[in-house]
Design a protein around this motif. Structure first.
Motif, PDB file in Angstrom:
ATOM      1  N   ARG A   3     -33.442 -45.679 152.361  1.00  0.00           N
ATOM      2  CA  ARG A   3     -32.968 -46.945 152.899  1.00  0.00           C
ATOM      3  C   ARG A   3     -33.373 -48.104 151.988  1.00  0.00           C
ATOM      4  NH1 ARG A   3     -28.927 -47.534 155.952  1.00  0.00           N
ATOM      5  NH2 ARG A   3     -29.667 -45.649 157.018  1.00  0.00           N
ATOM      6  N   ALA A  82     -23.157 -45.664 153.176  1.00  0.00           N
ATOM      7  CA  ALA A  82     -23.793 -46.972 153.340  1.00  0.00           C
ATOM      8  C   ALA A  82     -23.728 -47.817 152.071  1.00  0.00           C
ATOM      9  CB  ALA A  82     -25.253 -46.796 153.758  1.00  0.00           C
ATOM     10  N   ASP A 144     -21.563 -58.050 156.246  1.00  0.00           N
ATOM     11  CA  ASP A 144     -20.714 -56.860 156.215  1.00  0.00           C
ATOM     12  C   ASP A 144     -19.770 -56.908 155.023  1.00  0.00           C
ATOM     13  OD1 ASP A 144     -19.594 -54.478 158.072  1.00  0.00           O
ATOM     14  OD2 ASP A 144     -17.920 -55.513 157.134  1.00  0.00           O
ATOM     15  N   ARG A 149     -25.021 -55.337 155.288  1.00  0.00           N
ATOM     16  CA  ARG A 149     -25.215 -54.805 156.637  1.00  0.00           C
ATOM     17  C   ARG A 149     -25.096 -53.279 156.648  1.00  0.00           C
ATOM     18  NH1 ARG A 149     -25.844 -57.459 160.830  1.00  0.00           N
ATOM     19  NH2 ARG A 149     -24.768 -59.343 160.104  1.00  0.00           N
ATOM     20  N   GLN A 150     -24.136 -52.738 155.912  1.00  0.00           N
ATOM     21  CA  GLN A 150     -23.980 -51.285 155.869  1.00  0.00           C
ATOM     22  C   GLN A 150     -25.222 -50.619 155.285  1.00  0.00           C
ATOM     23  OE1 GLN A 150     -21.892 -53.626 155.009  1.00  0.00           O
ATOM     24  NE2 GLN A 150     -19.741 -52.957 154.980  1.00  0.00           N
ATOM     25  N   ALA A 153     -28.258 -51.070 158.039  1.00  0.00           N
ATOM     26  CA  ALA A 153     -28.131 -50.607 159.429  1.00  0.00           C
ATOM     27  C   ALA A 153     -28.266 -49.095 159.522  1.00  0.00           C
ATOM     28  CB  ALA A 153     -26.784 -51.043 159.991  1.00  0.00           C
ATOM     29  N   ASP A 155     -27.432 -47.464 162.422  1.00  0.00           N
ATOM     30  CA  ASP A 155     -26.232 -47.106 163.178  1.00  0.00           C
ATOM     31  C   ASP A 155     -25.202 -48.210 162.972  1.00  0.00           C
ATOM     32  OD1 ASP A 155     -27.302 -44.705 164.404  1.00  0.00           O
ATOM     33  OD2 ASP A 155     -28.570 -46.059 165.577  1.00  0.00           O
ATOM     34  N   TYR A 156     -24.491 -48.105 161.879  1.00  0.00           N
ATOM     35  CA  TYR A 156     -23.562 -49.162 161.494  1.00  0.00           C
ATOM     36  C   TYR A 156     -22.296 -49.133 162.349  1.00  0.00           C
ATOM     37  CZ  TYR A 156     -19.949 -51.545 158.810  1.00  0.00           C
ATOM     38  OH  TYR A 156     -18.913 -52.355 158.435  1.00  0.00           O
TER      39      TYR A 156
END
Length: 248
Positions: A3, A82, A144, A149-150, A153, A155-156
């Motif tokens: 991440r 992502a 986004d 954001r992708q 996150a 849980d996008y």
């Protein structure tokens, strides 16, 4: 760890996005850059037009193909889902930077407004166009749009379409802002006209493809919104049942 790497990659793409956006504002205004829309390496007019159209064409093809759902599916075979949006932003910005770097000025002047306050008003309108384009991204989901954001996150969930603010006036305020910025200039040279005309043609074609995607993905709510809201020109028309969607 994964991440963190994704966020770092998205942040790098975003930094480049901001840098290229600032470069775009300076390039089209022809101020503060080594190569501007009206100054830089000079070549014969025919060669300059060919080079400039090739550069703009390469950006347009990439921007259109990479935006298609099928291209996104192919891309996610090579990068995590992502990171798909950030990769799109990064590659588009690199191509746009290439356009600015390798642009060749084209001579000739269609108009040159030197009298005040008209020259100042045109520059104000120019900056207002860029401001409109940037502001419209925040009304949808700026993070986004640029891929942050992708990447962040777990849980996008993609954002839904909005009808508030600027989107209550036109369906594509970002594109309207760009069109204003491209055409609002006190000095319209041959090169600036080439850039503005080619960009306008691409925007109009791109809107048609985007509208088709939106109607397929959203369905009746978007069709109803399109009937009530013009695409680019904020001029209301009387709604007629069964009438074709207003394209402009």
């Amino acid at each position: 760890m994964k991440r963190t790497l994704l966020l770092g990659y998205a942040a790098l793409a975003y930094v480049l996005f901001v840098a290229v956006l600032a470069w775009a504002v300076a390039f089209v205004a022809d101020v503060g850059v080594v190569v501007g829309i009206d100054h830089g390496p000079r070549v014969a007019t025919g060669a300059a037009i060919a080079v400039d159209l090739a550069l703009l064409g390469a950006f347009a093809v990439h921007h259109s193909v990479m935006a298609r759902p099928s291209a996104k599916r192919v891309l996610t075979r090579f990068v995590p889902a992502a990171a798909e949006r950030s990769t799109y932003v990064l590659s588009a910005d690199l191509l746009l930077a290439l356009v600015f770097w390798q642009w060749r000025p084209v001579g000739g002047t269609l108009w040159d407004v030197s009298a005040q306050p008209w020259r100042g008003l045109l520059w104000t309108l120019y900056l207002a166009g860029w401001a409109l384009a940037v502001a419209s991204t925040f009304l949808v989901d700026h993070l986004d749009l640029v891929g942050l954001r992708q990447a962040g996150a777990r849980d996008y969930v993609p954002p839904g379409f909005t009808t508030r603010g600027l989107y209550a006036l036109v369906r594509h305020p970002l594109m309207l802002g760009l069109l204003v910025a491209f055409w609002a200039t006190p000095t319209m040279s041959g090169g600036h006209l080439l850039f503005a005309a080619a960009a306008t043609a691409y925007i109009l074609v791109g809107i048609r493809f985007e509208e088709a995607d939106l109607r397929r993905s959203i369905g009746a709510p978007y069709v109803d919104y399109a009937r009530r809201t013009p695409a680019l020109l904020p001029v209301r028309r009387r709604a007629v049942p069964g009438a074709r969607v207003n394209e402009l």
